[in-house]
Write an enzyme that holds these catalytic residues in place. Structure first.
Site, short mmCIF file in Angstrom:
data_model
loop_
_atom_site.label_atom_id
_atom_site.label_comp_id
_atom_site.label_asym_id
_atom_site.label_seq_id
_atom_site.Cartn_x
_atom_site.Cartn_y
_atom_site.Cartn_z
CE LYS A 34 49.41 -39.35 120.25
NZ LYS A 34 48.64 -38.50 120.80
CE1 TYR A 254 46.97 -71.97 108.72
CE2 TYR A 254 47.31 -69.86 107.93
CZ TYR A 254 47.70 -71.21 108.26
OH TYR A 254 49.16 -71.10 108.18
C1 PLP Z 1 47.69 -37.64 120.44
C2 PLP Z 1 47.38 -36.22 120.80
C3 PLP Z 1 46.87 -35.33 120.10
C4 PLP Z 1 46.80 -35.41 118.72
O1 PLP Z 1 45.56 -36.26 118.72
P1 PLP Z 1 45.04 -36.41 117.00
O2 PLP Z 1 43.61 -36.82 117.13
O3 PLP Z 1 45.84 -37.41 116.29
O4 PLP Z 1 44.98 -34.95 116.54
C5 PLP Z 1 46.73 -34.00 120.87
N1 PLP Z 1 46.87 -34.07 122.12
C6 PLP Z 1 47.17 -35.10 122.85
C7 PLP Z 1 47.46 -34.78 124.53
C8 PLP Z 1 47.52 -36.34 122.19
O5 PLP Z 1 47.91 -37.34 122.98
#
Ligand code: PLP
Length: 359
Positions: A34, A254
């Site tokens: 994702k 800045y």
């Molecule tokens: C993003 C996600 C994961 C993975 O999480 P990590 O901490 O990056 O391993 C697993 N399960 C779900 C439902 C997620 O949304």
């Protein structure tokens, strides 16, 4: 050509998947892609991780991008569908949907699809973000079992809120509830995110769902990926493009927020918040140049940032500056900035050209 760039180490991604396989032997791996593969480039990562058993994305748009990019593996859509018209599309494209809410369940009862859709029932075992409440789970499961266009048996999934804290009893509680609620049901089970892959083997069940580990980072505070045998997949680097000698008391950047406590050399690096480097990084945040860490000096600008190279600096214009990567773990930078590695890696902007290395 401006020198800011991100290098994605393909061999490191593959290596990290191997480490995950060793940590969860015999389990299937749903590689989490994702948010553009946690900022690494979703398709690039998917092609590198061809050996994963499935890919996990947040939404149908991301899943379609994978299919359009030639990825044939199963894809699980973790937030499920948002609109009813996505249901037949998901079935046709061989996307599995998560069903986490009464509204989705009702839609699925009303909108037929062909071929049958693979479904993961999301159970709220204690995170209280998504999923059916414990008292509603059995009925939701029963209703899914009656839908002829849903592949049977449905998968059973929940998410852990505190798996990165070894001494936190919440994980044990969530695990216990998840087992109780799904007792005797035939579907595949999935509970483990990255910290659980590392630290909670009893949560591995049929499918583990690592994200961060694939990218070579540790989800556990105070650790870095190398502590678990992982290799960082992303290097964010640029070059020193200006050097100046400043006198004690002179101010930089800045707001004139930083001043030299002694005569020193300031290097200006072509990297700023317009590239995704965090603007709120405080003075002192490490940047790696010529074999050592030097401190950020003053506020991060849109296109550049300044570092204190010290009075004995022998830097030259064009020298490489590494914002994070193998020599300077992103976890270290994240901790200096007051955020987490996930946040930094997702934030690199499209202005930065990405290159695959070690293919
Ligand atoms: C993003 C996600 C994961 C993975 O999480 P990590 O901490 O990056 O391993 C697993 N399960 C779900 C439902 C997620 O949304």
């Amino acid at each position: 050509m401006r020198s800011a760039r991100a290098l994605i180490d393909i061999a490191a991604l593959k290596h990290n998947l191997d480490v995950i396989r060793r940590l969860s032997p015999g389990r299937k791996v749903m590689a989490m892609l994702k948010a553009n593969g946690y900022g690494h480039g979703m398709l690039r990562v998917a092609h590198a991780l061809r050996d994963a058993d499935a890919f996990g994305v947040a939404c149908v748009e991301e899943a379609l991008e994978l299919r359009d990019g030639g990825i044939a593996a199963p894809i699980v859509v973790l937030e499920g569908f948002f609109a009813n018209r996505e249901i037949p599309l998901m079935a046709k494209m061989n996307f599995a949907t998560v069903v986490h809410h009464e509204k989705q369940l009702k839609a699925l009862e009303e909108v037929p699809c062909d071929p049958p859709l693979k479904v993961w029932l999301k159970i709220d075992s204690g995170m209280h973000r998504l999923g059916f409440a414990p008292e509603a789970v059995a009925q939701a499961h029963e209703r899914l079992a009656r839908i002829s266009w849903v592949q049977q048996p449905v998968g059973l999934l929940s998410h852990l809120a505190c798996a990165d804290e070894m001494a936190n009893d919440a994980t044990t509680q969530q695990l216990k509830l998840f087992k109780q609620l799904t007792k005797g049901w035939p579907g595949e089970r999935s509970l483990a995110n990255s910290p659980a892959v590392l630290a909670w083997p009893e949560t591995h069940f049929d499918w583990v769902r690592p994200g961060l580990l694939l990218y070579g980072c540790s989800p556990i505070a105070g650790n870095v990926g190398a502590d678990h045998g992982l290799k960082p997949a992303m290097t964010l680097e640029s070059q020193v493009f200006a050097l100046r000698h400043v006198k004690k008391g002179e101010r930089i950047g800045y707001g004139a927020a930083w001043y030299a406590q002694h005569d020193t050399v300031i290097g200006t690096i072509a990297m700023g918040y317009g590239d995704g480097y965090p603007r709120h990084a405080p003075s002192g945040t490490p940047v790696f140049i010529n074999g050592r860490n030097v401190p950020l000096a003053g506020r991060v600008s849109m296109d550049m940032l300044a570092v204190d190279l010290g009075p004995d600096s022998r830097e030259q214009i064009g020298d490489r500056a590494l914002l994070w990567g193998p020599e300077l773990p992103i976890e270290t930078v994240a901790s200096a900035v007051g955020t987490i590695a996930y946040d930094l890696m997702c934030a690199v902007t499209p202005r930065v050209p990405f290159f695959s290395v070690n293919e």
